[in-house]
Design a protein around this motif. Structure first.
Motif, short mmCIF file in Angstrom:
data_model
loop_
_atom_site.label_atom_id
_atom_site.label_comp_id
_atom_site.label_asym_id
_atom_site.label_seq_id
_atom_site.Cartn_x
_atom_site.Cartn_y
_atom_site.Cartn_z
N GLN A 2 0.71 -1.23 0.06
CA GLN A 2 0.01 0.11 -0.14
C GLN A 2 0.81 1.08 0.38
OE1 GLN A 2 -3.36 0.28 -0.08
NE2 GLN A 2 -3.59 2.47 0.17
N SER A 3 1.91 1.58 0.81
CA SER A 3 2.76 2.40 1.10
C SER A 3 3.49 2.77 -0.24
CB SER A 3 3.68 2.40 2.30
OG SER A 3 4.41 1.21 2.11
N VAL A 4 4.15 1.49 -0.94
CA VAL A 4 4.77 1.71 -2.07
C VAL A 4 3.81 2.37 -3.33
CG1 VAL A 4 5.98 0.45 -3.83
CG2 VAL A 4 6.65 0.12 -1.46
N ALA A 5 2.65 1.65 -3.32
CA ALA A 5 1.82 2.12 -4.37
C ALA A 5 1.37 3.47 -4.33
CB ALA A 5 0.42 1.12 -4.34
N GLU A 6 1.30 4.10 -3.09
CA GLU A 6 0.80 5.20 -3.04
C GLU A 6 2.10 6.29 -3.20
OE1 GLU A 6 -0.56 5.70 0.81
OE2 GLU A 6 -2.62 4.76 0.35
N ALA A 7 3.25 5.77 -2.74
CA ALA A 7 4.08 6.78 -3.14
C ALA A 7 4.74 6.72 -4.42
CB ALA A 7 5.35 6.13 -2.45
N ALA A 8 4.53 5.52 -5.31
CA ALA A 8 4.80 5.64 -6.72
C ALA A 8 3.86 6.34 -7.49
CB ALA A 8 4.70 3.94 -7.27
N ALA A 9 2.52 6.47 -7.11
CA ALA A 9 1.41 7.15 -7.88
C ALA A 9 1.81 8.61 -7.76
CB ALA A 9 0.00 6.72 -7.31
N SER A 10 2.28 9.02 -6.45
CA SER A 10 2.33 10.51 -6.23
C SER A 10 3.52 11.01 -7.14
CB SER A 10 2.88 10.77 -4.80
OG SER A 10 3.95 10.03 -4.23
N ARG A 11 4.53 10.02 -7.63
CA ARG A 11 5.69 10.48 -8.30
C ARG A 11 5.31 10.11 -9.73
NH1 ARG A 11 10.27 10.83 -5.12
NH2 ARG A 11 11.32 11.67 -7.10
N GLY A 12 4.35 9.71 -10.04
CA GLY A 12 4.02 9.21 -11.37
C GLY A 12 4.42 8.11 -12.13
N TYR A 13 4.69 7.25 -11.09
CA TYR A 13 5.18 5.78 -11.52
C TYR A 13 4.05 4.82 -11.49
CZ TYR A 13 10.20 6.94 -12.06
OH TYR A 13 11.29 7.43 -12.35
N ALA A 14 4.05 3.78 -12.61
CA ALA A 14 3.05 2.63 -12.31
C ALA A 14 3.95 1.65 -11.61
CB ALA A 14 2.86 2.09 -13.82
N LEU A 15 3.16 0.53 -11.10
CA LEU A 15 3.70 -0.49 -10.37
C LEU A 15 3.17 -1.99 -10.79
CD1 LEU A 15 5.05 -1.17 -7.65
CD2 LEU A 15 2.75 -1.12 -6.43
N THR A 16 4.03 -2.58 -10.97
CA THR A 16 3.96 -4.07 -11.21
C THR A 16 4.28 -5.10 -10.19
OG1 THR A 16 4.21 -3.72 -13.61
CG2 THR A 16 4.30 -5.99 -12.95
N VAL A 17 3.23 -5.74 -9.72
CA VAL A 17 3.49 -6.71 -8.61
C VAL A 17 3.71 -8.36 -8.69
CG1 VAL A 17 2.75 -7.41 -6.41
CG2 VAL A 17 2.25 -5.15 -7.16
N VAL A 18 4.52 -8.82 -8.38
CA VAL A 18 5.07 -10.25 -8.71
C VAL A 18 5.15 -10.97 -7.27
CG1 VAL A 18 6.52 -11.92 -9.51
CG2 VAL A 18 6.20 -9.78 -11.05
N THR A 19 4.59 -11.75 -7.04
CA THR A 19 4.57 -12.58 -5.66
C THR A 19 5.19 -14.24 -6.16
OG1 THR A 19 2.15 -13.60 -6.19
CG2 THR A 19 2.32 -11.77 -4.63
N LEU A 20 5.88 -14.44 -5.16
CA LEU A 20 6.65 -15.68 -5.50
C LEU A 20 5.90 -17.02 -5.20
CD1 LEU A 20 10.29 -14.57 -4.00
CD2 LEU A 20 9.29 -14.46 -6.21
N GLY A 21 5.11 -17.01 -4.10
CA GLY A 21 4.39 -18.20 -3.81
C GLY A 21 5.39 -19.23 -3.23
N GLU A 22 5.04 -20.52 -3.17
CA GLU A 22 5.81 -21.52 -2.50
C GLU A 22 7.33 -22.01 -3.04
OE1 GLU A 22 3.33 -25.03 -1.82
OE2 GLU A 22 1.82 -23.81 -0.34
N ASP A 23 7.23 -21.76 -4.47
CA ASP A 23 8.51 -22.32 -5.44
C ASP A 23 9.33 -21.27 -4.85
OD1 ASP A 23 7.67 -19.96 -6.80
OD2 ASP A 23 7.32 -21.35 -8.53
N GLY A 24 9.08 -20.08 -4.53
CA GLY A 24 10.14 -18.81 -4.46
C GLY A 24 11.29 -18.71 -5.50
N ASP A 25 10.58 -18.86 -6.82
CA ASP A 25 11.47 -18.43 -7.91
C ASP A 25 11.66 -17.19 -8.10
OD1 ASP A 25 12.71 -18.80 -10.47
OD2 ASP A 25 11.02 -19.35 -11.58
N ILE A 26 12.76 -16.56 -7.56
CA ILE A 26 12.83 -15.04 -7.65
C ILE A 26 13.46 -14.75 -8.87
CG2 ILE A 26 15.30 -14.91 -6.53
CD1 ILE A 26 13.69 -12.29 -5.04
N ALA A 27 14.26 -15.65 -9.50
CA ALA A 27 14.92 -15.47 -10.66
C ALA A 27 13.99 -15.31 -11.92
CB ALA A 27 15.91 -16.40 -11.00
N GLY A 28 13.05 -16.19 -11.76
CA GLY A 28 11.73 -16.15 -12.85
C GLY A 28 11.05 -14.73 -12.73
N ALA A 29 10.84 -14.40 -11.46
CA ALA A 29 10.24 -13.04 -11.03
C ALA A 29 10.82 -11.90 -11.68
CB ALA A 29 10.09 -12.88 -9.64
#
Length: 325
Positions: free
Chosen positions: A84-111
């Motif tokens: 919530q705080s990152v989304a609000e801060a991004a919007a106030s600076r004119g940035y869009a936000l894309t969210v990726v969750t890792l889930g149980e596999d924890g594949d951060i390289a894929g993220a």
């Protein structure tokens, strides 16, 4: 019905009495604009309904003004509040936000690969995912700001000073006359949990008190209740690594007929929205999630724009005194 005319940069410049280049600098968040001029141009943009053309700007600057956010899960209170705080801060600076969750596999390289394919300018990595980021940061090709991590030369870090918060909690309990303080710790793989346990141990060591064996949960109220049932009968004070587990501890103590704080004092961590509504109201450490999100975004934008910015910040949590301790 005629289509509404798109508001152009030239129209904003004419209304604001500035050059088109100044409007462009404001739209691209350049620091080379006088604050009063920036305020006037932004006011005119709002009045006219001006919206920068992201595609054209990306072609000019090589930046999409889109950032990524990587989290293991959004189910925890800390991660959802950070989102919530990152989304609000991004919007106030004119940035869009894309969210990726890792889930149980924890594949951060894929993220990271998915974010790279979407052309993000950089990414913020939250909490439990920080350990995975440390394993894979060298090959991301992205600007990274990691929330809750030890210092690492490969990326910028912003964190709550969990250890200092835990020390304050324990010192508060010892000052109230308790001979020792027990601990319900978070998951072993969590940096925040490790730091809170370290601060607990440090405060006891400073007081010349041997640390009792900690109990360990998974951040959930259910785990806190199980840990509360396992507290030794002589325990009179407990520092719990987060407020949700503290709720479970309060429930288990009530079920056992032990009064809080008369028989057992309880301190949590986070100051979740309902902490003041617990019975009794929970004494806890308040993390400033708004400040964490805003500073994480500010540090990331500085990396994206190749500007020097102080990195590796630690924010001290505040001890909020209520009825439980």
């Amino acid at each position: 019905m005629p289509q509404a005319r798109r508001v152009s940069m030239a129209m904003v410049a004419e209304r604001a009495g500035v050059s088109g280049q100044t409007v462009s600098r404001v739209a691209n968040d350049s620091p080379r604009v006088d604050p009063e001029t920036r305020r006037r141009v932004e006011q005119v943009m709002a009045e006219l309904g001006y919206r920068p053309n992201r595609a054209a700007r990306a072609l000019r600057t090589g930046r999409t003004r889109t950032i990524g956010l990587v989290a293991q899960t959004l189910a925890t209170v800390g991660n959802s509040r950070m989102l919530q705080s990152v989304a609000e801060a991004a919007a106030s600076r004119g940035y869009a936000l894309t969210v990726v969750t890792l889930g149980e596999d924890g594949d951060i390289a894929g993220a990271f690969d998915r974010l790279h394919d979407q052309g993000v300018d950089g990414a913020i990595v939250l909490n439990e995912a920080s350990a995975l980021a440390r394993e894979d940061a060298s090959s991301t090709g992205l600007h990274l700001v990691v929330v809750d991590s030890p210092p690492d030369e490969r990326f910028t870090v912003i964190a709550t000073d969990h250890a200092e918060g835990a020390r304050r909690a324990v010192r508060h309990l010892l000052a109230r006359g308790h001979r020792t303080v027990h601990h319900v710790a978070g998951p072993a793989a969590s940096y925040a949990a490790d730091e809170r346990e370290r601060g607990w141990r440090q405060a006891l060591d400073e007081a010349g008190i041997a640390a009792p064996e900690p109990l360990r949960g998974d951040w959930s109220a259910a785990a806190g209740e199980v840990c509360g049932e396992r507290l030794p009968p002589e325990a009179t004070a407990v520092f719990v690594a987060n407020d949700q587990m503290a709720l479970g501890v309060l429930r288990s103590l009530a079920s056992a007929g032990r009064r809080v704080p008369e028989d057992v004092a309880v301190v949590g961590f986070d100051d979740v929205a309902d902490a003041a509504q617990y019975r009794p109201a929970l004494t806890t450490l308040r993390q400033d999630f708004d400040a964490l999100g805003e500073r994480a975004l500010r540090l990331l934008i500085a990396l994206i724009e190749d500007r020097d910015e102080h990195a590796d910040e630690r924010l001290a949590p505040a001890l909020v005194l209520r009825e439980s301790a």
